[in-house]
Scaffold this motif. Structure first.
Motif, short mmCIF file in Angstrom:
data_model
loop_
_atom_site.label_atom_id
_atom_site.label_comp_id
_atom_site.label_asym_id
_atom_site.label_seq_id
_atom_site.Cartn_x
_atom_site.Cartn_y
_atom_site.Cartn_z
N GLN A 160 0.95 -1.14 -0.01
CA GLN A 160 -0.05 0.08 0.12
C GLN A 160 0.93 1.44 -0.03
N LEU A 207 4.91 3.25 -4.25
CA LEU A 207 4.28 4.54 -5.24
C LEU A 207 4.43 4.12 -6.82
N SER A 208 4.99 2.87 -6.81
CA SER A 208 5.39 2.52 -8.33
C SER A 208 5.14 0.87 -8.25
N ASN A 263 -4.13 -1.48 -7.55
CA ASN A 263 -4.35 -0.14 -6.95
C ASN A 263 -2.86 0.65 -7.35
N ILE A 264 -1.73 -0.15 -7.43
CA ILE A 264 -0.52 0.69 -7.66
C ILE A 264 -0.77 1.05 -8.92
N ARG A 293 -3.13 4.20 -9.57
CA ARG A 293 -2.18 5.66 -8.99
C ARG A 293 -1.45 5.80 -9.95
N GLU A 294 -0.70 5.09 -10.56
CA GLU A 294 0.20 5.56 -11.50
C GLU A 294 -0.37 6.00 -13.00
N LEU A 352 -3.47 7.29 -12.81
CA LEU A 352 -3.78 8.84 -12.40
C LEU A 352 -2.73 9.98 -12.46
N ARG A 353 -1.58 9.39 -11.80
CA ARG A 353 -0.53 10.39 -11.61
C ARG A 353 -0.01 10.78 -13.19
#
Length: 288
Positions: A97, A100-101, A234-235, A238-239, A241-242
């Motif tokens: 969780q 970041l990548s 999930n990761i 997030r990537e 979206l980033r």
């Protein structure tokens, strides 16, 4: 017998002397003898009294108790093992969780899966959308024998969408990405989220896997694969979206938001170092 007689002469009694004796029905059974001597005024032995206690039921009870203790110990060890597994699963879920990548997550997955399963080697495969191949992104233990890039159709687990235990126990469903002469058992775990294939966990050369232990192993495998699949999804989200936040949707170039973040960082860095900062602006048909 000589030891018993010597002790009785010396002390005048013997307690708890165990010996096999023949009963009236001819059966041989273990007995515990307690013998006390009678002596006259001169200390001479003139007789004895002997009590023989049949130990058959006692021995039987001790054996049953020993079996019960062994079963209880096995249950305790199994419970401790399950607690360790749950601790490791919770640990990997918490660490993933914080990643970041995906590149940060891959080594963590390899480390924890290696600790969970009694295997000599393994690999984490991720599906490459451009080639549609499963490619190894992280390995552990001895170098896995087999293909490190293969089409999903070569794996029974990916075809069926569920775990596949192959090798010694199930030779009829051997995956094509594992060489036919590879000894030992192996386990393939598909990483799926909403029926979308993210990757595959391949655990090779499992030790001491009997038919009895195969089911608990599969249950553990399903639990860990579900946790990893959800974390990777999930990761990846997030990537994505980033990427969308700091890139222009039309050109794919970095946008103004990225410029603001980067410029602030570089100005701060230049101040700390006492260095100057240069900017180049290009105006292409009013597109800066």
């Amino acid at each position: 017998l000589r030891t018993m007689l010597s002790q009785s002469r010396q002390d005048g009694f013997v307690r708890g002397y165990e010996i096999d004796m023949q009963k009236k029905d001819g059966a041989i059974a273990p007995f515990s003898l307690s013998i006390g001597l009678f002596r006259d005024e001169d200390g001479k032995s003139i007789g004895s009294v002997c009590v023989a206690r049949d130990l058959s039921e006692t021995r039987k009870s001790i054996k049953e108790l020993s079996l019960m203790n062994a079963r209880l110990q096995a249950l305790v060890q199994e419970a401790e093992k399950r607690n360790r597994e749950l601790t490791l699963i919770n640990s990997i879920a918490e660490k993933l969780q914080s990643c970041l990548s995906l590149d940060e997550a891959y080594p963590l997955i390899a480390q924890h899966v290696q600790a969970l399963f009694p295997a000599r080697s393994g690999a984490l495969f991720i599906q490459d959308p451009s080639t549609n191949l499963m490619e190894a992104v992280s390995t552990w233990g001895d170098a896995p024998v087999g293909e490190l890039a293969f089409p999903p159709t070569d794996c029974w687990a990916l075809r069926r969408g569920r775990e596949n235990l192959g090798g010694g126990l199930h030779r009829e469903m051997r995956c094509r990405h594992v060489p036919p002469l590879q000894p030992g058992n192996y386990l393939c775990l598909p990483l799926l989220v909403h029926r979308e294939t993210l990757g595959l966990l391949h655990i090779q050369d499992l030790s001491d896997i009997t038919q009895e232990r195969a089911e608990p192993l599969k249950n553990l495998a399903v639990t860990i694969s579900d946790q990893i699949s959800l974390a990777l999804a999930n990761i990846r989200l997030r990537e994505t979206l980033r990427h969308q936040v700091v890139h222009d949707a039309l050109t794919g170039l970095f946008n103004r938001r990225y410029l603001e973040e980067t410029l602030e960082r570089e100005i701060s860095r230049g101040r700390r170092k006492g260095a100057s900062l240069g900017l180049i602006m290009l105006d292409l048909d009013y597109f800066k």
